[in-house]
Enzyme design. Structure first.
Site, PDB file in Angstrom:
ATOM      1  N   GLU A  59       0.817  -1.217   0.000  1.00  8.93           N
ATOM      2  CA  GLU A  59       0.000   0.000   0.000  1.00  8.93           C
ATOM      3  C   GLU A  59       0.852   1.269   0.000  1.00  8.93           C
ATOM      4  OE1 GLU A  59      -3.043   0.303  -0.510  1.00  8.93           O
ATOM      5  OE2 GLU A  59      -4.141  -1.461   0.192  1.00  8.93           O
ATOM      6  N   GLU A 118      -3.890 -10.635  -0.258  1.00 12.08           N
ATOM      7  CA  GLU A 118      -4.747 -10.580   0.931  1.00 12.08           C
ATOM      8  C   GLU A 118      -6.159 -10.964   0.493  1.00 12.08           C
ATOM      9  OE1 GLU A 118      -4.509  -6.817   3.091  1.00 12.08           O
ATOM     10  OE2 GLU A 118      -2.365  -6.706   2.678  1.00 12.08           O
TER      11      GLU A 118
HETATM   12  C1  IPT Z   1      -5.101  -3.933   3.602  1.00  9.31           C
HETATM   13  C2  IPT Z   1      -3.732  -3.737   4.146  1.00  9.31           C
HETATM   14  O1  IPT Z   1      -2.765  -4.104   3.197  1.00  9.31           O
HETATM   15  C3  IPT Z   1      -3.482  -4.496   5.396  1.00  9.31           C
HETATM   16  O2  IPT Z   1      -2.311  -4.018   5.990  1.00  9.31           O
HETATM   17  C4  IPT Z   1      -4.642  -4.370   6.325  1.00  9.31           C
HETATM   18  O3  IPT Z   1      -4.805  -3.028   6.657  1.00  9.31           O
HETATM   19  C5  IPT Z   1      -5.866  -4.849   5.658  1.00  9.31           C
HETATM   20  O4  IPT Z   1      -6.108  -4.089   4.511  1.00  9.31           O
HETATM   21  C6  IPT Z   1      -7.090  -4.690   6.505  1.00  9.31           C
HETATM   22  O5  IPT Z   1      -6.995  -5.281   7.737  1.00  9.31           O
HETATM   23  S1  IPT Z   1      -5.463  -2.462   2.709  1.00  9.31           S
HETATM   24  C7  IPT Z   1      -7.117  -2.567   2.146  1.00  9.31           C
HETATM   25  C8  IPT Z   1      -8.009  -2.061   3.191  1.00  9.31           C
HETATM   26  C9  IPT Z   1      -7.287  -1.715   0.955  1.00  9.31           C
END
Ligand code: IPT
Length: 958
Positions: A420, A490
């Site tokens: 990010e 993710e």
């Molecule tokens: C994503 C992040 O990469 C991670 O660090 C964490 O914040 C996760 O979301 C949520 O728990 S960013 C995503 C919200 C666009």
């Protein structure tokens, strides 16, 4: 009055990575060079600003006798019971004004002092040098040894070494370290986690003998066609490399090719070797493997791999990111035992020992650089450091510190630029540098949607439908991207109850080869142990800005107990598929691994009637290569089996002990229905009898005016009535930025948490007591016409609930069922899904069987209380002196507080028993999904407001 950065503290806000440190190099533990750990208790003084104190504390002879003490490694904010400041949690917002590279004047600064003597076996100071190594300091440190300043650095989760040989003394060495919480580096470290300043990883003094190894790069590739490995060790200091098991003995820089067993996460074959330079011997652990991009796929040793991964932040509920080896090992063991084969080290390189464990136990690693600038999204990424050349040296410094430190780990197969951080020239420079330095691995970065800098297309939280399009190559995008493999770095946001929908993703990954797997967000809840709150989350330390419990979104609870999400994940990603069609006498076994055969496993069957094992035996399964399946014949059902609903339960267990689990550990399982259930029947023979305001019907006692049930036999009850509300889950509530419908909010707007029950009629008929009602929220036209029909055969009492939606229902229901109260209940027994909780889209791990628990044991300890603990597919249950049979099967929940109390609680400590055990018997519940950051439940898991009929038979339990 004006504040300014004095020349003394200018380094804090300097975009450069620092000065004085040695160039980065491989991290290793020498076989023979002496070292001294400087971990332990250090003197500590906290100041409010970077320049509040001068540097006189670093001088020899300074008296720090009245200072506090902290443990190193550690974070000072977790060590002073609040006296030394407190943690701050923000997801992506910078907790300070965004004016890079400037940081606030209020900049908590911790002066650390440690006096040490060299151990008796330390070589003569004239022989060789010495290096002082910091493995992790957040966020900026300035260091003095014996009064001489040796440098300052940033890059919190990266090692920094200093040559200190000329400064060392035999006794009374004074090591002074000034640590600033905020620095220019903080702009590059905006990961979603607690801000935790301190020297949080090891501090070590390393003797460097003359002629010691400096930096070296082990190149160990595997040719899957010839079955040979090629080894070459490049070393700054020449030496000899030996690998006794392979008969290898060669000079550094030379290569040898010999037959080897390859390294993989499934079979992590490591060969012990040694690099001997003139002044030092260094143990090597060599894993031969080749990572490549070929045919649009990520291949290791010639084969497509499927990542079944998790994102791992370093976390301990008392020590924050200061992890000890046991905790790291526990993480790895838990991962292996739950069939996980990959880790993304979100969002920074982990403690180096973690990677040793990954090499040893077998996990594919995406090693991610310590880089995130997410907060710049608030200003449309303007001034983003990764697109500003002034910051590029700092970015390259971070990339090289990661790659050089970790390059000798076979487990690391992919480098990730960070997380990010938008896009920009700095990221491109990092990718170019990494590609150039290490051609043996691939590069990942999610923010690069066109994949200009990366070797794979990566996304986060994409919906099932989009992932399927990508799998079918129908996603468009640049030509380069279209030719690349896909990973979900993710997905399946594991916040609170959930994630739901894992199995639906896994089916896609298994069906489309471009989809090379995914990494659950995330491994562990970052709850902080708190004396009053149980586990604290954002806001619990009075932070000005915070993101609440968004920091508790892991598959493990903060104490590392697996959550139901992890148990579900284990089932969904199991390496062997076991399934069958009811009644055809066979079971289909599929080897879903990428490399290994089935020889490590043994298979068994068990024939169970009403959940009770009747007979069991071993199942002979032929050896299957990865990807192969076979139909295996089941034995004939035991002749002496009692009648009743029956299942075959098939298990694959470890045939022998492994480094990560004992013999018999269950790796995979499946159930096949052998004989179907017969639903309870009850002949309505009893008549309702009305007397003195009371109606009796069989064992049931009712209030004649309201039709409310008051007792079943001798068991008093708070009358059952329709219930549609659940304490909304984090996934129901959804993330604020979600554009999809967030049902948790709509439900509350509509008033489903405050339904009113209007009594329309109580009708005592020939063989039934009928209670007609309408259940609806104030201010809305929608409602549920609900009829309760009670019948009895004299011994048992049957309740049939019939609901018909009225009005224009545009939302699904949270739940549909009945709730009643028992004055006492403790033990719970049931036949149905278990042992843990399960919901419509998180139910793969639920096994049909005979289960037993307690009311307290049925609660799932989500850090922020919410709907939890439902057992699915329950045929019958016994609790509080009652036996309840469902037609059809139902979801069972029992708790010592009401849904309303659960809904209102912010921490588990807010939940106190109210004297009644509240039991929900649900016909259905809305799915769980993953909308706390990703998509909601798929449409097939929505609980639509539709006409429904379901019934329960209650009897006094014997
Ligand atoms: C994503 C992040 O990469 C991670 O660090 C964490 O914040 C996760 O979301 C949520 O728990 S960013 C995503 C919200 C666009």
């Amino acid at each position: 009055m004006s504040f300014r950065t004095t020349a003394e503290t200018a380094y804090v806000e300097d975009v450069s990575p620092g000065s004085g440190a040695l160039p980065p190099r491989a991290w290793y533990a020498s076989s023979d060079a002496t070292s001294l750990s400087l971990n332990g208790r250090w003197r500590f003084r906290l100041s409010r600003t970077a320049d509040a104190e001068d540097d006189s504390f670093a001088a020899e002879g300074y008296d720090a006798g009245d200072w506090a003490e902290v443990s190193v490694p550690g974070h000072w904010v977790l060590q002073g019971n609040g006296v030394l400041g407190s943690p701050i949690y923000t997801n992506h917002l910078y907790p300070f004004p965004v004016d890079p590279p400037r940081v606030p004047t209020e900049n908590p600064t911790g002066d650390h002092l440690r006096i040490f003597d060299l151990p008796a076996d330390w070589p003569d100071l004239a022989e060789g040098g010495a290096v002082l190594r910091f493995d992790g300091v957040e966020s900026c440190a300035r260091v003095w040894l014996n009064g001489t300043e040796i440098g300052e650095f940033k890059g919190s989760r990266l090692p920094h070494e200093f040559a200190v040989g000329s400064l060392l003394k035999t006794v009374d060495n004074v090591l002074a370290v000034r640590v600033h919480q905020w620095s220019a580096g903080s702009y590059l470290e905006d990961q979603d986690q607690w801000w935790l300043p301190g020297i949080f990883r090891d501090v070590t003094l390393l003797h460097r003998p003359a002629g010691a190894a400096a930096d070296f790069f082990v190149h160990a590739s595997y040719d899957h066609l010839s079955g040979t490995g090629t080894l070459r060790v490049d070393s700054d200091v020449p030496g000899r490399v030996t690998v006794p098991d392979l008969g290898i003995a060669l000079a550094t820089g030379e290569s040898a090719t010999v037959p080897v067993q390859p390294w993989s996460a499934e079979v992590p074959r490591l060969y012990a070797g040694e690099l001997a330079t003139e002044g030092e011997r260094v143990p090597l652990r060599i894993g031969f493997r080749t990572v490549e991009l070929s045919d649009g796929l990520i291949k290791v040793n010639g084969r497509r791999v499927l990542f079944k991964g998790v994102n791992r932040h370093e976390w301990h509920p008392e020590r924050g990111r200061a992890l000890d080896l046991d905790t790291m090992r526990e993480d790895v063991l838990l991962m292996k035992r739950h069939n996980i084969n990959a880790v993304r080290t979100s969002h920074y390189p982990p403690h180096p020992a973690f990677l040793d464990l990954c090499d040893e136990y077998g996990l594919w690693v995406i090693d991610e650089c310590d880089l995130e600038t997410h907060g710049f999204t608030e200003q449309g990424w303007r001034d983003n450091p990764v697109d500003d050349d002034r910051w590029t040296p700092a970015l390259l410094d971070r990339a090289s510190r990661m790659v050089e430190r970790d390059k000798n780990h076979p487990s690391v197969v992919i480098w990730s630029l960070g997380n990010e951080a938008g896009t920009g020239r700095g990221l491109t420079a990092m990718a170019e540098w990494i590609h150039d330095r290490d051609t043996s691995r691939l590069v990942h970065y999610e923010g690069d949607i066109d994949c200009r800098d990366t070797d794979m297309y990566s996304r986060m939280y994409a919906s099932h439908a989009e992932v399927e399009r990508i799998g079918r190559h129908l996603d468009g995008g640049t030509r380069r991207r279209r030719e690349l493999p896909f990973v979900l770095c993710e997905y399946a946001h594991a916040m609170g109850n959930g994630p739901g929908g894992l199995a639906d993703y896994q089916r896609l990954f298994e069906a489309h080869e471009r989809l090379q797997g995914a990494f659950v967000w995330e491994w562990i809840d970052h709850g902080i142990a708190h004396p009053e709150l149980g586990y604290a989350y954002g806001g619990d330390f009075g932070e000005e800005l915070h993101d609440g419990n968004f920091v508790c979104d892991g598959l493990l609870f903060p104490d590392r107990q697996p959550s139901p999400g992890l148990v579900e994940f284990k089932k969904v990603i199991e390496p062997v598929g076991i399934g069958g069609t009811p009644g055809d006498g066979t079971v289909r076994i599929t080897n879903k691994q990428d490399f290994a055969g089935l020889s490590a496993l043994s298979f068994s069957w068990s024939y169970e009637v009403e959940g009770e094992p009747v007979e069991s035996g071993t199942l002979t399964v032929p050896e299957l290569a990865p990807g192969e399946s076979a139909e295996v014949k089941l034995p004939a059902p035991p002749a002496a089996a009692p009648t009743g609903e029956a299942h075959w339960t098939l298990r694959a267990v470890l045939a022998a002990e492994t480094p990560w689990a004992p013999k018999g550990h269950i790796v995979a399982w499946g159930q096949v229905l052998a004989s179907p259930r017969r639903v309870p029947s009850l002949a309505p023979t009893a008549r309702p009898v009305s007397d003195a305001g009371v109606i009796t019907l069989g064992p049931g006692t009712f209030d004649a005016r309201t039709g409310a049930l008051t007792a079943i036999g001798a068991v008093p009850v708070t009358a059952p009535r329709l219930d549609v509300w659940r304490a909304t889950t984090d996934n129901d509530d959804g993330a604020a930025w979600q554009t999809d419908t967030r049902y948790g909010l709509l439900w509350r707007q509509l008033g489903l948490h405050r339904m009113r029950h209007r009594l329309d009629a109580v009708e005592a008929g020939e063989h039934a007591l009928t209670v007609r009602t309408r259940v609806a929220p104030a201010a809305a036209e929608v409602g549920l016409s609900t009829v309760y029909r009670w019948t009895s055969d004299g011994d048992s009492l049957r309740l049939t609930v019939c609901t018909t939606p009225e009005g224009d229902w545009t939302v699904p229901l949270p739940r549909l069922g009945i709730r009643f109260g028992l004055s006492a209940a403790d033990e719970v027994r049931w036949f149905g899904g278990g042992p843990g909780e399960a919901y419509a889209d998180s139910r793969m791990a639920s096994t049909v069987g005979r289960w037993q628990s307690t009311v307290d044991g049925m609660q799932t300890p989500y850090v922020r209380p919410q709907e939890n603990g439902a057992r699915i597919d329950v045929r019958w249950a016994e609790l509080g002196g009652l036996r309840i049979e469902g037609d059809p099967e139902f979801l069972l929940t029992a708790r010592r507080w009401t849904t309303e109390q659960l809904d209102a609680a912010a921490h588990r400590t807010d939940l106190t028993p109210d004297g009644t055990v509240w039991v929900n018997l649900d016909h259905g519940q809305h799915g769980i999904g993953s909308q706390s950051c990703g998509p909601g439940p798929l449409p097939q898991y929505h609980l639509r407001a539709e006409p429904a009929e379901f019934s329960f038979v209650f009897s006094p339990a014997d």
